[in-house]
Structures are given as C-alpha cells and as structure tokens.
Write a protein that holds these residues in place. Structure first.
Motif, mmCIF file in Angstrom:
data_model
loop_
_atom_site.group_PDB
_atom_site.id
_atom_site.type_symbol
_atom_site.label_atom_id
_atom_site.label_comp_id
_atom_site.label_asym_id
_atom_site.label_seq_id
_atom_site.Cartn_x
_atom_site.Cartn_y
_atom_site.Cartn_z
ATOM 1 N N ARG A 69 0.815 -1.219 0.000
ATOM 2 C CA ARG A 69 0.000 0.000 0.000
ATOM 3 C C ARG A 69 0.848 1.269 0.000
ATOM 4 O O ARG A 69 0.485 2.252 -0.634
ATOM 5 C CB ARG A 69 -0.945 0.016 1.193
ATOM 6 C CG ARG A 69 -2.193 -0.794 0.970
ATOM 7 C CD ARG A 69 -3.120 -0.662 2.149
ATOM 8 N NE ARG A 69 -4.343 -1.424 1.932
ATOM 9 C CZ ARG A 69 -5.032 -1.990 2.904
ATOM 10 N NH1 ARG A 69 -4.624 -1.882 4.165
ATOM 11 N NH2 ARG A 69 -6.133 -2.667 2.623
ATOM 12 N N ALA A 70 1.940 1.287 0.718
ATOM 13 C CA ALA A 70 2.777 2.492 0.792
ATOM 14 C C ALA A 70 3.402 2.815 -0.562
ATOM 15 O O ALA A 70 3.573 3.987 -0.906
ATOM 16 C CB ALA A 70 3.856 2.319 1.851
ATOM 17 N N GLU A 71 3.728 1.783 -1.326
ATOM 18 C CA GLU A 71 4.289 1.944 -2.674
ATOM 19 C C GLU A 71 3.620 0.916 -3.581
ATOM 20 O O GLU A 71 4.186 -0.137 -3.849
ATOM 21 C CB GLU A 71 5.805 1.752 -2.661
ATOM 22 C CG GLU A 71 6.538 2.822 -1.884
ATOM 23 C CD GLU A 71 8.043 2.628 -1.935
ATOM 24 O OE1 GLU A 71 8.552 2.130 -2.955
ATOM 25 O OE2 GLU A 71 8.697 2.977 -0.940
ATOM 26 N N PRO A 72 2.402 1.205 -4.045
ATOM 27 C CA PRO A 72 1.630 0.229 -4.808
ATOM 28 C C PRO A 72 2.355 -0.266 -6.064
ATOM 29 O O PRO A 72 2.858 0.534 -6.854
ATOM 30 C CB PRO A 72 0.354 0.983 -5.180
ATOM 31 C CG PRO A 72 0.267 2.089 -4.181
ATOM 32 C CD PRO A 72 1.680 2.455 -3.864
ATOM 33 N N ARG A 73 2.362 -1.565 -6.214
ATOM 34 C CA ARG A 73 2.958 -2.179 -7.400
ATOM 35 C C ARG A 73 1.912 -2.468 -8.470
ATOM 36 O O ARG A 73 2.256 -2.668 -9.627
ATOM 37 C CB ARG A 73 3.664 -3.487 -7.022
ATOM 38 C CG ARG A 73 4.848 -3.246 -6.110
ATOM 39 C CD ARG A 73 5.586 -4.539 -5.834
ATOM 40 N NE ARG A 73 6.628 -4.316 -4.833
ATOM 41 C CZ ARG A 73 7.429 -5.247 -4.406
ATOM 42 N NH1 ARG A 73 7.346 -6.474 -4.874
ATOM 43 N NH2 ARG A 73 8.335 -4.973 -3.495
#
Length: 189
Positions: free
Chosen positions: A155-159
């Motif tokens: 969630r913090a850095e969505p892939r």
C-alpha cells in the motif's frame, strides 16, 4: 450482429480502472475466481476457473467496434473465452460476452516469491463495494479461492499499475475481511 461485451470479475469491476462504455452488473454461472500465479507475470492475480456449482457477480461492459486490442493488451496473460450463454445481465439487445481466464496449463499456486498484491486486492474490493455494496464484496471473498496465499502489503508503494486511493472505510473493510480469513499479510522489504 451481436454487440461484443466482456465480463469482468476482478479489477474490471472497478469502473475507475477503465473507460469501457455501458457497464452493467451481471452474473456468470459455472465459474468462480481463484488467485493464481503464471510464468507470464511476477505476482499472482485473479483468474476465473470453471466450477459448475458456483456463480459470481461482476461487471459487463461494451467493447466498441469489436476492437478487443486494448482489452487484450491489458489482459495479455489471459485467454478470452466466450461465455454469452452463462451470463445473466439486464441488456435486452443481442450481445456476445467473453471472460478472460488464465490457461489451465499456465496456472500455479501463489508463493512468497509470487504473492498477491494488497494494492490489487484493494482495487478489486473497492469495485465490489461500489457496485454491489458490502454484501457483494463479501460474496466476492466467498467465491474466490486462494486466500491462504501470501499477500504483500504494498500500500505504501503500490505495485499494481491501476491502484486506486481507498476511502478509510474501504481500507477498513478490506483489512477486516482479510483478518477474518486469516490471510497471511507480509510486509514489503
């Protein structure tokens, strides 16, 4: 000639992820969802798998001018399977409906190396919440196999390329349902 439509059962239910016209809630009989990995992608994703005892909700939408190229590109790891006779929908004109499914011989179980993405789950559940309410989102969880697979909290850095911002109530709903399923969440490295 029948108008072409697709039946979406995952991220395509979330209308914020595409602009295909004339979307309508629909039901697909004889199929269920499963989380699968394929050698074509680094992470696991949803596919439809035949199941004569199941019916899933989803969204149909029109493919203008029978131009499947953009959708085929988006769903490139899937085969397009005709399902017209298995879909219940509100349309009154003649349509042909297809669903995208990973070929059976390319399906593998998700693993720690090939997990589910929480950002992908968020997008799918957001779509179900908005189209079918909490009851429909709960039916999504109930008619999807593979919740024992590792889920990468990205969630913090969505892939996931079509990730969406969830409202706090939507995030809480996803987290609550995954907790109820004892789904294994792993943190990003």
């Amino acid at each position: 000639m029948a108008d072409p439509y697709f039946f979406g059962y995952g991220s395509l239910v979330n209308l914020a992820t595409h602009d295909f016209p004339d979307p309508h809630p629909a039901r697909l009989k004889g199929w269920r969802r499963a989380w699968r990995h394929t050698d074509l992608r680094p992470v696991a994703f949803l596919t439809a798998v035949p199941d004569p005892d199941c019916e899933i909700e989803g969204m149909i939408a029109h493919v203008p001018k029978n131009d499947w190229a953009a959708l085929d590109e988006r769903e490139w790891a899937y085969d397009r399977v005709p399902t017209t006779q298995s879909v219940t929908h509100p349309l009154t004109h003649d349509v042909e409906i297809a669903v995208y499914a990973v070929p059976r011989d390319r399906q593998n179980d998700p693993t720690n190396r090939h997990p589910l993405l929480l950002s992908y789950i968020d997008v799918v559940v957001q779509g179900y919440l908005r189209a079918f309410g909490e009851g429909g989102a709960d039916r999504f969880f109930a008619t999807t196999d593979g919740w024992d697979a590792p889920i990468l909290n990205d969630r913090a850095e969505p892939r996931y390329p079509r990730h969406q911002q969830l409202k706090p109530t939507e995030t809480h709903f996803v987290d609550d349902r995954l907790k109820r399923l004892s789904a294994p969440i792993v943190q990003t490295a």
